[in-house]
Each structure stands twice: as C-alpha cells, then as structure tokens.
Design a protein around this motif. Structure first.
Motif, short mmCIF file in Angstrom:
data_model
loop_
_atom_site.label_atom_id
_atom_site.label_comp_id
_atom_site.label_asym_id
_atom_site.label_seq_id
_atom_site.Cartn_x
_atom_site.Cartn_y
_atom_site.Cartn_z
N CYS A 105 0.88 -1.30 0.34
CA CYS A 105 0.27 -0.59 -0.43
C CYS A 105 0.94 1.15 -0.03
O CYS A 105 2.36 1.14 0.70
N GLU A 163 -0.24 4.07 -0.67
CA GLU A 163 -0.81 5.81 0.50
C GLU A 163 -0.99 5.52 2.09
O GLU A 163 -1.58 4.65 2.45
N PHE A 164 -0.34 6.23 2.59
CA PHE A 164 -0.46 6.10 4.45
C PHE A 164 -1.95 6.74 4.71
O PHE A 164 -2.68 7.71 4.45
CU1 CUA Z 1 -3.37 1.16 3.36
CU2 CUA Z 1 -1.38 2.31 3.27
#
Ligand code: CUA
Ligand code: HEA
Ligand code: HEA
Ligand SMILES: [Cu+2]
Lengths: 648, 315, 200
Positions: free
Chosen positions: B184, B186-187
């Motif tokens: 993933c 995006e934080f």
């Molecule tokens: Cu889901 Cu970073």
C-alpha cells in the motif's frame, strides 16, 4: 555640514530609535533586526529538533524488521519532521532573512508595520511551542505534513492530535501572511531615493515574489484547515463522502497551497544565490531582467501545478496532461536563472572562493539533480511509479536541502558578519561543507533506488525479504554525517560569537546597501538614508548621496513612490509596545482554546479585541509628539512629482 | 522481484522504457550544465584582473546568446519529454479487449479482492493475494471502505489510489508467470507498513483451476481436532468479522477465511502462513501488527491449537 | 562614510491619504488575502455542487427575503461610507463624526437582518456538505462584517474622545476602503448562496 553636527544628529537619531531597556523592553521590541534574529534562532532550534526526529527515523529504518520505534511514535515522528521542517523551519527561516535584509537592502530604517512584525514573531513562537508541547504530551500530529482526510478526520483520528496540527497551520499562516504584507510594502514604498524598480536587489525581488505567493496560497490552506477542524469539532461534512463531502476536496485545497509552498521556500533561496554570486564574482548578476522575470514567472506558474501531487487519484486524463505540461514549464525560469549565474561566473572578476560561494556551488550540484527528478515526477505516467515512494522523498530533499538549505547556509556565512560584527571560521566552514555535501548525497541518493525498488514512504518497518536493508543502512550512515556537519556549524557559530567584532562594515567588499552601514547596524539602520544611482551602489565611486532633513525627534521613515522611488512623504513609525506581545497571547488562547471547544471563538475573541484596541489606541504623549512634527499633506494639489519641489 | 525497472508486463515495460528515456535525457542535461558551470568557475578562478566595461559588454553579448540558446534547448527538451509522456499515457489509457474484472477494496490494513462475475454464485471473495492469468489484461476497480490507500505492484504497473466515496481503476497485464510483491503506497494509519500484497500470475488453465477451487465452499473439517476448532471458531468472536463460506460465519468486515490455508502469508504479508504464525496471530494480532483492526482473543492453549488446526484445514 | 552630497527632504508631509500611504497598502494586503479566501470558498461551493447528484442536498434553497433585504442595505451603506471617506480626507472632524455614526447605523441594521438570514437558510451546518459550505460562506462574511463594525466603533469613539492627529483621518479613510470590500464581496456570496441553488 561639519562632523560635529553629524555626530549630534546621529546621537539624536539613535536615541529616538533605541529600544526600551530591561526584560519588559525585550517583550516590546519592534526593531526588524532584533525580531529577525529571534526568528532565526527560533527556527534554527526547530530545525535541530526536526533533524533529531529525522535521525531517529533513520535509526529505525537502518535495519529490516527493526523494533526500536513502533508505528505510533514513528507516525508522529515523520508528521512532526515534515510539518516542522516546512512550517516552522524552511518557510519562516527564509522569511526571517527577508525581515532582516529587505529593509537594509532598500535602505529603510525599519520594516513596514514593525509592531505587526513583532506580533508575527510571537504568534509564530507560540504556535511552535504549542506543537512541541503537544508532541511531548503524546498528542502530536500523526497523519503526515499534508494530513489527508479521512485519515486525519474525526472518524479515523479521534483525540486531539490532528486538531493541534490544524492549529499549527493557523498559527504559522497568520504570521507568514503578516510578514508578506510587510515585505511587499517595504519593498514597494520604503525604498531609498533612486532605487527605481530596475535597481531593486535580486534578493528583494525574490522576497517580493515569495510574499505574493504567500498572499494567494495561504488562504487555501486556511480554509482547508478550518474545514478540517470544523469537521472534527462541530460535525460539518466537508470531507465526508457519505454526506455529500469529498476526500479530494482536501487535497485540492491543500495542494493549491502546498505546491506554491515549496516555491515559497525555494524562491527566496534563489535570491540568496544571486546576492552571493554577484558579490564573489565582483559583478552584478548577468541578465537582471530575465532573472527578475523568472522569479515572477515561477511565482505565477506555481499556482498552476497543484494537481501534480494528485496524479494517482484517478482524475480525468486531460487534466493530467495539462498539469504535466505546466509542471515541465516551470523548469524554464529555473533553468534561465541557472544559465544566467553560469554566465555571471564566466564573465565576472576573479572568483574569491569563500565558504558562502562553496555552498552556492554545492547548491548547483545538488539542486539540479532534484530539479531533474522533479521533471521525472512531473510526468503523470512516470509518477504512477514514483508517487508516494522513496523516489519522491529523495526528490523533495534534493530540492529542499540542495535548493534552499545550501543557499541558506551560504547566506548565513555571508551575512553573519553583518548581523554580529564577526566572521565565521573559514576552516570550519569548509569542514562543514564537505561533511554536509557528502553526507547529503550518501543519505538521499540511495533513496531514488529504493523508490524504484518499491519502498513506499511513511513506513516504520520493512521486511528483510524486500532487499531494501543495505541502501537504508547507507542512508542512515549519511544522516549521521549530516548531523556531524550541523555540529560543526553550531560550534563555528558559538566560537565566533566569543571573538571580538572585527568584521568591519563590508568584509566581502559587496555591492549592496546592507553593507553601507556598520556591523551590526545602528538602531535606525542608517543615520541618513543613502541615495542610490546603480544596482551595485557600493561599487560606484563617488559614494552615493545621503538624505538629510528627516526629523530626528520622531521615528521618521522616508516613503517613496513605487515606480521611481522619488520621496513622497515621511511616515512616522511606531515606538516599542507591549501590545503585540499581549495580543499574541490573546490570539494563542483563542486558537488553542478552539481545539477544545468551539465556544473559544466567542469568549476568546474578547481578549483579542481588548489586545487590538489597546494596540491601536493612541497615547496622549505619542500624539503630542507627532503633532509637534506634523506636516499636513498638500490640499487639492497633487503630490509633488518634481524632485525639485522637494527642496522646499 | 519488485522493481519498476524490472517490468513483467507490456504496460509496465512501457513505463520502464519511458523512465529510462527520462533518466538518459536528464543525465545528458546534468552533464552539460555542470560542465559549463565547472568551466565558468575554472575560468573565473584563473582570471587575473577584472574585465573593463567594454570587455564586460562584449562578454555580455556572448552570454546573451548562450543563455538564449540554453533556454531554447530547454524548451525543446521539455517539449520532447512532454510529448513522450503524452504518447505513453495515451497508449496506456486505451481500453483493452475483454479484461478480467476484479474489484479491490481497501481496508485498514488489508485488501479485499472480489472477482466479478455476472453469475452471483461465481463471484469470488478473497484477500491480500491477487491471482491473475498470464497474458490477459485485468481491470482492477478500486474503492475504499475507510481511508485512502494506494495499490502498487512496481514490477506489474504504476499505482492507483483507493478513495472512499469514489471508484478508480487501472489495467494491469503480466506476461510471465511468477509471484510479485507490492505494498500500500498511500499512508493509511498505524499499519500502512504492513499492508502488503502479492500478485500471483499463472497460466490461464492454472488460474481457472485456482478459481474453481476457491469458489468451492469451505472443506468440512476432517480430523477430530479440526472439528473442535470449528466449534471454537463458531463460538468465538471470530464470526462477528470473518466469513467462511458454507458455514454460519458470514461477516464481511474482515478477510474471508474460506480458503485461508491456501494463502502464502497472513495478515497482508505480515507473517508466513504457518500453524505457529497463525496461532500467534490469533492470540495477539496487536503484537504482530499493532493497531490492526483485529482484537486479541484470550483462548486457552488447547482451544487455540484446535482453532489453528481448523484454519489450516481450510485449503 | 564619505559621500558626494546630500538630498534634503525637509518639509515633506508626515502623513498622506490614498495609495501613497502605508495604511492603504496594508488594507490592500488584507483585502487581497480575504478576497482570495472568498474566491476559494466559492470555488469549494461550486466544486461540491459539481459532485452532488442534486443541489441543494436534501433542503430547499434559502429563503430570499432577508438575504435580498440585506443586499439592499449593504449596497445603500456604500453611500454614507464614501461620503465619510471624502470628509475624512478633508479632515472635517464634525462631518466625520456624523458619517461614522450613520455608517454604524447601517452596519447594525445589517447585522440584525443577518441574524434572521441565518434562520432562513433552511439547512444546518451539520446536515450535510451543502449545509456546511453554505454556513462557511455566511460565517466568513459575517466575521468580516463584525470585525469592521468593531473597528468602526473604536474609530468613532476615538473621533469623539481623542487624542487626535492628522494621521487618524487616514485611518477613517482606510476603514472606508475596507468597508467597500465588505460591500463589494457580498453580491458574489449572495449570488452563490441564494441563487446558485435555484439554477436548473
Ligand atoms: Cu493502506 Cu497505506
Ligand atoms: C524547494 C522545493 C521544491 C522545488 C524547487 C521543487 C521543484 C520541482 N518539483 Fe517538487 N516537490 C517538493 C519540493 C520542491 N519541488 C516537495 C517538498 C515535494 C513532496 C511533497 C510531498 O509529497 O511530501 C515535491 C513533489 C513533487 C511532485 C509530486 C510527486 C509525487 O508526490 O508523486 C512533482 C510532480 O510533478 C514535483 C515536480 C517538481 C518540478 C517539475 C520542479 C521544478 O521546479 C524543477 C525545475 C528545475 C530543474 C529542471 C533543474 C534546473 C533546470 C535546468 C538545468 C534547465 C535544463 C533542464 C531541462 C532541459 C529538463 N515535485
Ligand atoms: C526543509 C525541509 C527538510 C529538511 C531540512 C529535512 C532533513 C532531513 N530529512 Fe526530511 N522530510 C521533509 C523535509 C525536510 N527534511 C519533509 C517535508 C518530509 C515528508 C514528511 C511526510 O511524509 O509527511 C520528510 C521526510 C523524511 C523522511 C521520510 C520519512 C518517511 O516517509 O517515512 C526521511 C527518511 O529518511 C527524512 C530524513 C531526513 C534527514 C536524515 C534529514 C537531515 O538532513 C537532517 C539533518 C539534521 C540533523 C541530523 C539534526 C542535527 C542535530 C544535532 C546534531 C543536534 C545538536 C543538538 C542540540 C544542540 C540540541 N525526511
Ligand atoms: Cu508541487
């Protein structure tokens, strides 16, 4: 005019412009240089703290599956590191250079609206203290320096952490907006006679361009952070898709500010580069007009790029192409400036290789890499790979540190003698430079590769099987080198401050007006303002004329016309006052109170109103003094347009 | 293997080629600019005296030409780069024929994967491991249940965000069998780090077979212990969040466990899928993945081992 | 420092009206900032509208009566405002006092009607995003109004009590400039809040 008369005038002017003594006097200071030095020291401390946070992150990332720092703390660390570096270090430190230098460079005795200036500092200081105290109490921000919703919203970040972050924005943007107005007014209205638009120093132009960016960019984040805090506090739905809001609205608002923000950091640094290049090549920078136009073009173009931070949000393709093209365009003005500086080197006098110039050369080597990676991430297609990876972390440090911090450190070495009367050690300077330059590249170059290999940003750990460990270790080693270089800088500053004042007025034989006065300058900067006849006033002989006839018993500042800098009238500047400090406290109570209850906006407004009224309300003595010197503006007749009329 | 420069499909290859083009052009630009800089500085260091006004004017005329040429070359280079970006972008946007449609939903901190099918009974739900047939374009349709996430498998394709309240999509196509990892991008909170995912590309027949196996309801437990484990499962909090097709467990807020034993890793790539790892995960997920949305279960040791026996039987 | 000569500026005025005064520049700075805030807020309104299936979301548009009444009051207030600016620039203390009081009367009337306006928006800030953005626009404008009213009150009191000097008339004149901004920005917000929801 005899020198005895001059001495008397000088004594009177110094008395009029002196600050008040004592600790209360310290809180009342309105001199722009004192305020700027406070800004510089404060921002430097914030830099050290944010740097230590970076060092902590680097230690955590040095090994795969490391459990030195858990996710909770790590998230706060990078959020603080990014937010502090951007909002409490990079932007204000370059503003502080402007607050110190712009009035001196345009030959003014103080910055326009000095009390507001003092107020801006206090607000900034209190905002900074607030966020560090919050962090120490484990309520520091946790969603990164751009705090995307819904992660930063009420549902996914309960508690007060993100409210403190939002108020940090409010504090810093208030102080930045104030400073920008002051800079613009100082540069346009307080220029010494003869400093026509074409003779404004490049650093001042850079500050003006920056100030305009602040004016138009900050409102977006001001709205954004208000929306965020009201979503969190009073149940509005700006960012809640379930109720007609939109998560991307935040991104648009943030980046409409956030992109200009990075040029707000970068453009003043370009001004520093121009000043240093001119001084050490002993010629005015080649291509004054293209350089000025480039600065302004950068400022304008910077408002058309914000979507390049959102290339992976699935926006329509036409939009993507537009923002790719616009982002590439901005390389042109930057390139033109770089070419002009190279031409200046090529055609100037014999180069004197002192530490300030060393940092400027370092700037070229590092920043251009950052700019070129900027061009890569500006390609929407490529950015689908680079975005949110360590490639972007590399880009942003190459441009921020290479593009802004290197010129800034060079600027510190360059103007330190003016600010303190003492030179910094050249030997320590060289050590610092090489530690910084090598350490920087060792830290951040590997991050490009890590990004391409799939390492995403903002991760507190990674598995050994990822294969990222080696390069991360290297990066951590480099960060320690940077830390060593920072220690050398601190040591250099401290040891210089203990030496005698031997710098003299103009140790570099530089051309700007700031070097025409003593080091450090007297309370009024100039006993008599100078008249300017060229872009490099101190390199022309005979030396410039001086302005006489300003009343000495009041803080008189000559106001000139925007286009030709001909004297128009005299402005009476305010004296030291405790009200800016008190008002800043009132504002702080309101801002912090409103984190906990919306009613703070109501009851908190009372002390703010009291503060502002107290500030505005004229005292009897003050008014009496002003009346004694008052000269009414000419009725009906247009303001004097002929210089001859001035000799009434 | 997970590098944007080691592409495993035609689309990622296009991006990698574009990347190499940008790198090459940038390297040339860098070398030229730095060469001029060094030359100018060397010249200036050796210069004995200041140029006079006439000589300066003369030099400035040359400089004017040089800066003008530099600016013109910059414009040309940028135009070339922009054009190549547009071309590659346009190719990538062309809709493929007959893609396999897969719905990917982001959760803190795992991926819900659903293979679309007109026949509701043929829709397949799984988690964290995306299986695709080699050679066939796959259209991924993204959304999110909570915060923003971003889907990224560098060697297969660039990333795309998963945004609550919106749908986005992206095409990936892999031309060689293999297992590729991603993460993933995006934080998204505490365990953004451990929101990993794997892509398994395999020949079409193998993929179809896999799909058929996955469509089958959960196997009935065979051993005594597994049967007891099933009881533990059904009587614990597990069924509040998880589903096992063919049993009463039908909650959808957490990964579907029908074929949990067929996955290579558990908890979005946090642990290998071994009985001991499963046991430690079920006992205390917060130790392994602090902040993840699964609570610890205080099961007595024999219940736990029975439960693990059941889970490992869910092939 | 030895210099070649001097330039005498004795006798220049110590304050001035209009765009040469620093106050004017300061006021313009504020106007630019606040103006940008309004523009972006209206942009956010239109942005949310572009995403919605129907607009306004789940509420009838705001009632026109009070908003329109207020528009008229605000536009009319420009007259005494401009007059006050003129007499301030002539440094006519008596007329300035009268002018300021008339301006205040308009402002207070406006604020009273504004209270009713909030009552006739037909939506709450926490109903949905439409309500939130409508409130944002209205609260923004009202905040400016309230600040300017307080400002004017302080100036009015000062004009009656002193201490006075010529520079204070510059303050009055710049206060009028700011009021022009409050007046000038309203039609845009009025159009957005009251008429955009009525667009087909
Ligand atoms: Cu889901 Cu970073
Ligand atoms: C000082 C600050 C600074 C500066 C100056 C720049 C300069 C540029 N930046 Fe950067 N940028 C940041 C700070 C800065 N950036 C930060 C902090 C982020 C990350 C934010 C975050 O996500 O946290 C970011 C992120 C960022 C992104 C988003 C990436 C992503 O998140 O996916 C993009 C995309 O377009 C981008 C582009 C550019 C471009 C095109 C330039 C250009 O201005 C560069 C122009 C300069 C040159 C090109 C070099 C000199 C020119 C020549 C020598 C002429 C010859 C050149 C050619 C022919 C090419 N930047
Ligand atoms: C001007 C801005 C600036 C500066 C100067 C720096 C400087 C540094 N940065 Fe930072 N960085 C950002 C702006 C900046 N950064 C931003 C905007 C982000 C994005 C944040 C986000 O994602 O939200 C980021 C993110 C970021 C990351 C990514 C985190 C992640 O995504 O997980 C990393 C990781 O290595 C990093 C490292 C560093 C390092 C090692 C330095 C070094 O150069 C620091 C050097 C300084 C020191 C090491 C301190 C020295 C101090 C002493 C020696 C102490 C002396 C002590 C006393 C006297 C008290 N930064
Ligand atoms: Cu940008």
């Amino acid at each position: 005019m005899t020198s005895a008369e001059y001495e008397r005038e000088r004594a009177e002017v110094e008395k009029t412009w002196a600050e008040k003594p004592g600790w209360l006097g310290q809180l009342m200071v309105v001199n722009h240089r004192t305020v700027a030095l406070r800004y510089l020291v404060t921002t430097f401390v914030f830099f050290l703290l944010a740097g230590l946070m970076a060092a902590a992150m680097r230690l955590q990332l040095a090994r795969a599956d490391n459990d030195l720092i858990g996710p909770d703390l790590y998230n706060q660390l990078f959020s603080m590191h990014g937010s502090v570096m951007m909002f409490l270090f990079a932007v204000p430190v370059l503003e502080a250079m402007g607050i110190y230098l712009v009035p001196l460079m345009v030959g003014a005795r103080n910055i326009a609206f000095p009390r507001l200036n003092a107020f801006s500092y206090w607000v900034f200081l209190f905002g900074g203290l607030m966020i560090f105290i919050a962090f120490a109490l484990d309520i520091g921000p946790e969603a990164g320096w751009f705090s995307y919703v819904p992660l930063a919203g009420p549902e996914f970040s309960p508690g007060k952490r993100q409210d403190f972050w939002a108020q940090l924005i409010t504090f810093t943007e208030l102080s930045a907006l104030i400073v920008s107005v002051e800079i613009i007014v100082t540069a346009f209205k307080l220029r010494t006679p003869g400093m026509t638009l074409k003779r404004i120093p490049l650093f001042v132009w850079a500050q003006v361009a920056t100030a305009f960016m602040v004016l138009f960019a900050m409102p977006a984040v001001m709205l954004g952070s208000s929306f965020l805090i009201s979503d969190r506090l009073v149940g509005t739905h700006f960012f809640n898709p379930a109720e007609g809001g939109d998560a991307l609205l935040w991104q648009h608002l943030f980046w409409f500010f956030g992109h200009p923000e990075v040029y707000i950091i970068f453009v003043p640094a370009l001004g520093i580069v121009s000043e240093i290049v001119a001084a050490f090549t002993r010629r005015a920078v080649f291509g004054y007009l293209p350089v000025v136009l480039s600065l302004l073009a950068t400022a304008i173009l910077s408002f058309g790029l914000w979507v390049h931070h959102m290339f992976t949000t699935g926006l329509p393709p036409a939009g993507m192409s537009f923002f790719t093209a616009a982002s590439l365009l901005i390389a042109i003005p930057t390139g033109v400036q770089i070419f002009c500086w190279i031409a200046t080197f090529a055609t100037g006098g014999r180069l004197r290789f002192h530490t300030p110039l060393l940092f400027v050369v370092g700037f070229f080597f590092i920043f251009i890499i950052g700019g070129l990676t900027g061009v890569m991430v500006a390609s929407a297609t490529l950015d689908s790979q680079f975005h949110d990876s360590y490639f972007v972390v590399a880009h942003l440090h190459y441009v921020l540190i290479g593009g802004a911090l290197f010129p800034l450190v060079g600027g510190i070495y360059y103007w330190f003698p003016k600010m303190t009367g003492r030179m910094l050690s050249e030997r320590a300077g060289r050590w610092q430079f090489w530690l910084f330059f090598i350490g920087f590249n060792v830290t951040f170059f590997p991050m490009h590769i890590l990004g391409i290999e799939g390492m995403t940003r903002r991760i507190y750990t990674y598995s050994a099987s990822s294969g990222w460990e080696g390069l991360n270790q290297l990066a951590t080693g480099g960060a320690l080198m940077i830390a060593a270089s920072v220690v050398v800088l601190i040591a250099n500053i401290i040891s210089s401050l203990r030496k005698a004042r031997t710098a003299g007025d103009n140790p570099w034989d530089a051309p700007g007006l700031e070097w025409a006065t003593s080091s450090p300058p007297p309370p009024s900067n100039f006993v008599r303002p100078l008249v300017v006849t060229s872009r490099t006033p101190l390199w022309v002989t005979p030396h410039p004329e001086t302005v006489i006839g300003l009343p000495t018993g009041i803080r008189s500042v000559l106001v000139t016309r925007v286009h030709d800098a001909e004297p128009h009238h005299i402005s009476v500047f305010p004296t030291p006052s405790i009200w800016p400090f008190l008002s800043a406290i009132a504002v702080t109570i309101l801002f912090i109170g409103s984190i906990f209850t919306p009613w703070a906006l109501v009851w908190g407004a009372v002390p703010v109103a009291i503060g502002l009224i107290g500030w505005f309300w004229p005292t009897k003595e003050e008014t009496a003094t002003h009346c004694k010197y008052e000269v009414k503006p000419p009725r009906e007749a247009p303001p004097p347009s002929e210089p001859a009329e001035l000799r009434l | 293997m997970h590098s944007a420069l080691q592409p495993v499909g035609p689309r990622a290859e296009l991006i990698a080629d574009l990347m190499l083009l940008f790198f090459a052009v940038s390297a040339v630009v860098y070398v030229i600019v730095i060469a001029f800089l060094v030359w100018a500085i060397m010249r200036a260091r050796e210069r004995a005296v200041q140029l006079g006004p006439a000589a300066t004017a003369q030099a400035d005329r040359k400089s004017k030409v040089a800066v003008g040429v530099g600016a013109a070359l910059t414009v040309l280079t940028l135009a070339g780069l922009a054009a190549s970006d547009f071309i590659v972008g346009a190719i990538l946007r062309q809709p493929p024929a007959d893609p396999l449609r897969v719905l990917v939903t982001g959760h803190q901190f795992w991926w819900e994967i659903e293979y679309d099918d007109p026949v509701p009974g043929n829709r397949l739900r799984t988690a964290n491991e995306l299986h695709i047939p080699v050679g066939r374009p796959v259209q991924l349709i993204f959304t999110s249940r909570d915060v923003i996430h971003s889907f990224w498998i560098p060697s297969a394709m660039g990333k795309m965000d998963l945004i609550p309240g919106r749908t986005t999509n992206e095409i990936i196509q892999v031309s060689q069998p293999g297992t590729f990892t991603g993460q993933c991008a995006e934080f998204c909170g505490f365990q953004h780090s451990k929101m990993r995912l794997t892509l398994h590309a395999r020949p079409a027949e193998e993929f179809d077979a896999w799909r058929q196996r996955q469509l089958a309801p959960a196997r009935e437990p065979q051993t005594q212990e597994a049967r007891r484990g099933q009881q533990v499962f059904m009587q614990s909090s597990c069924i509040l969040c998880h589903s096992v097709q063919g049993t009463a467990a039908a909650a959808t807020v957490a990964p579907d466990l029908t074929h949990i034993a067929s996955r290579r890793t558990i908890a979005a790539g946090s642990l290998p899928n071994t009985p001991s790892a499963l046991a430690s995960w079920v006992l205390d997920p917060q130790r392994i993945k602090p902040g993840s949305r699964m609570p610890a279960s205080r099961l007595p040791p024999d219940d736990l081992s029975a439960l693990v026996a059941y889970l490992t039987s869910l092939q | 420092m030895s210099t070649s000569g001097v330039r005498d500026v004795t006798g220049l005025p110590t304050y001035t009206f209009g765009h040469h005064s620093l106050m004017w520049w300061g006021t313009m700075g504020i106007i630019v900032i606040e103006g940008t805030v309004f523009v972006i807020a209206i942009g956010a309104y239109l942005y949310l509208r572009s995403l919605a299936q129907a607009w306004p979301i789940g509420a009838p548009p705001p009632d026109l009566t009070y908003g329109t009444l207020n528009t008229i009051i605000l536009l009319l207030s420009a007259i005494p405002n401009q007059w006050t600016k003129k007499v301030a620039e002539r440094e006519n203390l008596k007329l300035v006092r009268i002018g300021l009081i008339v301006c205040l009367a308009f402002a207070v009337a406006f604020l009273v009607v504004r209270a009713f306006e909030f009552g006739s928006l037909n939506v709450h800030w926490d109903t949905n995003a439409y309500g939130s953005i409508v409130y944002a626009l209205m609260v923004l404008h009202t905040t400016h109004l309230v600040t300017d009213v307080l400002d004017t009150i302080v100036l009015t009191v000062l004009m009656f009590t002193g201490p006075l000097e010529g520079k204070r008339f510059v303050d009055v004149s710049e206060n009028s400039v700011y009021w022009w901004f409050v007046v000038g920005s309203w039609p845009f917000i009025y159009a957005t809040v009251y008429w955009v929801p009525r667009l087909p």
